[in-house]
Design an enzyme around this catalytic site. Structure first.
Site, PDB file in Angstrom:
ATOM      1  N   ILE A   1       1.754   5.948  -8.262  1.00 57.29           N
ATOM      2  CA  ILE A   1       2.679   6.784  -9.071  1.00 57.29           C
ATOM      3  C   ILE A   1       2.901   5.915 -10.366  1.00 57.29           C
ATOM      4  O   ILE A   1       3.119   6.652 -11.480  1.00 57.29           O
ATOM      5  CB  ILE A   1       3.705   7.171  -8.287  1.00 57.29           C
ATOM      6  CG1 ILE A   1       3.374   8.092  -7.228  1.00 57.29           C
ATOM      7  CG2 ILE A   1       4.821   8.147  -9.276  1.00 57.29           C
ATOM      8  CD1 ILE A   1       4.586   8.303  -6.202  1.00 57.29           C
TER       9      ILE A   1
ATOM     10  N   ASN B   1       7.007   3.033   6.466  1.00 50.56           N
ATOM     11  CA  ASN B   1       7.460   1.823   6.223  1.00 50.56           C
ATOM     12  C   ASN B   1       8.796   1.510   6.367  1.00 50.56           C
ATOM     13  O   ASN B   1       9.566   2.662   6.594  1.00 50.56           O
ATOM     14  CB  ASN B   1       7.110   1.042   5.093  1.00 50.56           C
ATOM     15  CG  ASN B   1       7.231   1.574   3.959  1.00 50.56           C
ATOM     16  OD1 ASN B   1       8.396   1.588   3.381  1.00 50.56           O
ATOM     17  ND2 ASN B   1       6.492   2.459   3.053  1.00 50.56           N
TER      18      ASN B   1
HETATM   19  O1  C5P Z   1       0.905  -1.704  -5.622  1.00 48.53           O
HETATM   20  P1  C5P Z   1       2.317  -2.110  -5.134  1.00 48.53           P
HETATM   21  O2  C5P Z   1       2.702  -1.247  -3.971  1.00 48.53           O
HETATM   22  O3  C5P Z   1       2.553  -3.502  -4.587  1.00 48.53           O
HETATM   23  O4  C5P Z   1       3.297  -1.733  -6.390  1.00 48.53           O
HETATM   24  C1  C5P Z   1       4.483  -1.755  -6.312  1.00 48.53           C
HETATM   25  C2  C5P Z   1       5.240  -0.822  -7.610  1.00 48.53           C
HETATM   26  O5  C5P Z   1       4.406   0.039  -7.828  1.00 48.53           O
HETATM   27  C3  C5P Z   1       6.503  -0.266  -7.101  1.00 48.53           C
HETATM   28  O6  C5P Z   1       7.359  -0.312  -8.351  1.00 48.53           O
HETATM   29  C4  C5P Z   1       6.176   1.136  -6.532  1.00 48.53           C
HETATM   30  O7  C5P Z   1       7.308   1.880  -6.528  1.00 48.53           O
HETATM   31  C5  C5P Z   1       5.056   1.435  -7.428  1.00 48.53           C
HETATM   32  N1  C5P Z   1       4.243   2.251  -6.588  1.00 48.53           N
HETATM   33  C6  C5P Z   1       3.730   3.420  -6.808  1.00 48.53           C
HETATM   34  N2  C5P Z   1       2.761   4.173  -6.368  1.00 48.53           N
HETATM   35  C7  C5P Z   1       2.004   3.499  -5.445  1.00 48.53           C
HETATM   36  C8  C5P Z   1       2.113   2.279  -5.000  1.00 48.53           C
HETATM   37  C9  C5P Z   1       3.355   1.674  -5.710  1.00 48.53           C
HETATM   38  O8  C5P Z   1       4.577   4.072  -7.975  1.00 48.53           O
HETATM   39  N3  C5P Z   1       1.089   4.288  -4.962  1.00 48.53           N
END
Ligand code: C5P
Length: 407
Positions: free
Chosen positions: A316, A217
């Protein structure tokens, strides 16, 4: 409200130059400091004036340069007192071997060493950037002086190793102007995270399809790198787990490069247990191809496109937030949204089980140097003024420090 962009806006720096070829870099440093928003008062020793003219420094700083303690321009004749009382820091670059020796001895028979001695030590830090031939630097006399200066509370920046003006190669090169500017900016920040360990994820992830293709992305990593840098400036020990980005590592930060979400999780999980704060700024890909082709997928001429089967990536942040108490760091998430920013951030905070979510306008923030942040926690929302990501990162770090201190 828009925050001013420069890292040194409102700061007054006394820039000292002692004799050395690196004086030309001292002139460039003056320019960097002014560009970062500082007002700069240059003071040059007699030998510095043999390498470059005070007129150059005057033009770059917009202020007459002081070169002598007997300068009649100072109505009370006390340049050594007056010049340091208004300064936020004294930075001597280049600092010659002779100048370091003078400082170590507390000599006061020319203006620059005199004002270093006369500055209010509690309030005005002294930073020196040594620049000299490698034999001069490694000489026991110089090393003794440097040890004494450190013991006296002087900050010694560098020197770096490399090619020298004399044609030799080794330790003794002055740090580059941009490095010195960043060091100074760091030294001027309040040490609100001293003694803390901060783990940051940044950038996109790259989910391979075959050896030459993948899904990623447009995240640039700038926000996460700015957070890592701001945390280090605030005195924290910082580990940065970065997806593929083209950014330099902030000074003093430990960096671990990864590509995929699964690699990022594998790097983060053991570290999360040993860090008190986890800031997840990475734009982790939501899905990855189930199978990674061992060889480049070729067009077979049939006109049929390959069908990719996708699997959901581990979350994560949510995984770290679920660690048992005692092993779980204070977790901060980011939410990049294109609409209903705060409502989505509130939902995300609860879904991921984290105390603080930082909401921002995803499409506008991706790749940009600017951002606007809204902090969302159990108590409600707080908008930070729009501004440069580096300035915002400092505000965010100050907020995190405040919450940690209150907890
Ligand atoms: O679910 P979304 O991607 O919108 O959430 C954003 C937050 O979650 C950010 O802090 C991102 O770094 C973290 N995140 C993560 N692992 C993922 C997806 C998002 O740590 N697979």
């Amino acid at each position: 409200m828009q925050l001013p962009a420069g890292d040194l806006v409102g700061r007054h720096v006394l820039l000292g130059l002692s004799g050395g070829v690196a004086c030309y870099k001292g002139a460039d440093l003056a320019r960097e400091l002014v560009k970062a928003g500082a007002t700069v008062q240059a003071v040059m020793t007699e030998s510095a004036c043999r390498f470059i003219g005070p007129a150059t420094l005057q033009a770059l700083t917009g202020r007459p340069v002081f070169t002598s303690q007997w300068d009649p321009r100072q109505p009370n004749g006390m340049a050594h007192i007056d010049l340091t009382r208004s300064a936020d820091a004294v930075l001597v670059a280049p600092a010659s071997a002779d100048f370091l020796a003078r400082l170590a001895q507390g000599r006061a028979d020319e203006l620059l060493s005199l004002l270093c001695l006369a500055r209010p030590r509690e309030r005005v830090p002294l930073l020196v950037a040594p620049a000299m031939n490698r034999e001069m630097w490694s000489h026991p006399a110089t090393q003794r002086n440097v040890a004494q200066l450190r013991a006296d509370g002087t900050v010694v920046l560098g020197p770096a190793e490399g090619e020298q003006a004399c044609g030799e190669t080794g330790d003794g090169r002055m740090l580059e102007p941009a490095e010195l500017r960043d060091e100074l900016v760091g030294w001027l920040q309040p040490k609100t995270l001293a003694g803390r360990r901060v783990l940051v994820t940044a950038g996109p992830t790259f989910e391979a399809i075959d050896p030459v293709r993948g899904i990623t992305n447009l995240s640039s990593g700038k926000m996460g790198f700015a957070v890592a840098r701001a945390a280090a400036e605030a005195g924290a020990e910082v580990t940065l787990v970065a997806g593929p980005v083209a950014l330099g590592t902030p000074r003093g930060v430990r960096r671990i490069d990864v590509a995929s979400a699964e690699q990022m999780l594998a790097a983060v999980l053991p570290l999360a247990r040993t860090h008190g704060v986890f800031v997840a700024t990475a734009a982790v890909a939501d899905w990855r191809p189930v199978e990674v082709a061992a060889q480049k997928i070729k067009k077979d001429g049939s006109g049929e496109a390959p069908v990719l089967r996708m699997a959901e990536n581990p979350d994560i942040l949510a995984t770290v937030a679920r660690l048992p108490e005692g092993e779980r760091p204070y977790c901060v998430g980011f939410a990049a949204e294109s609409h209903d920013i705060v409502r989505h951030a509130r939902e995300k905070r609860l879904r991921k089980g984290v105390p603080l979510i930082v909401a921002n306008d995803g499409p506008a923030a991706f790749g940009s140097d600017h951002n606007a942040l809204v902090l969302v926690d159990a108590a409600g929302e707080q908008a930070l003024p729009a501004g440069d990501k580096r300035v915002l990162a400092r505000l965010l770090v100050a907020e995190i420090a405040r919450r940690l201190a209150a907890a």
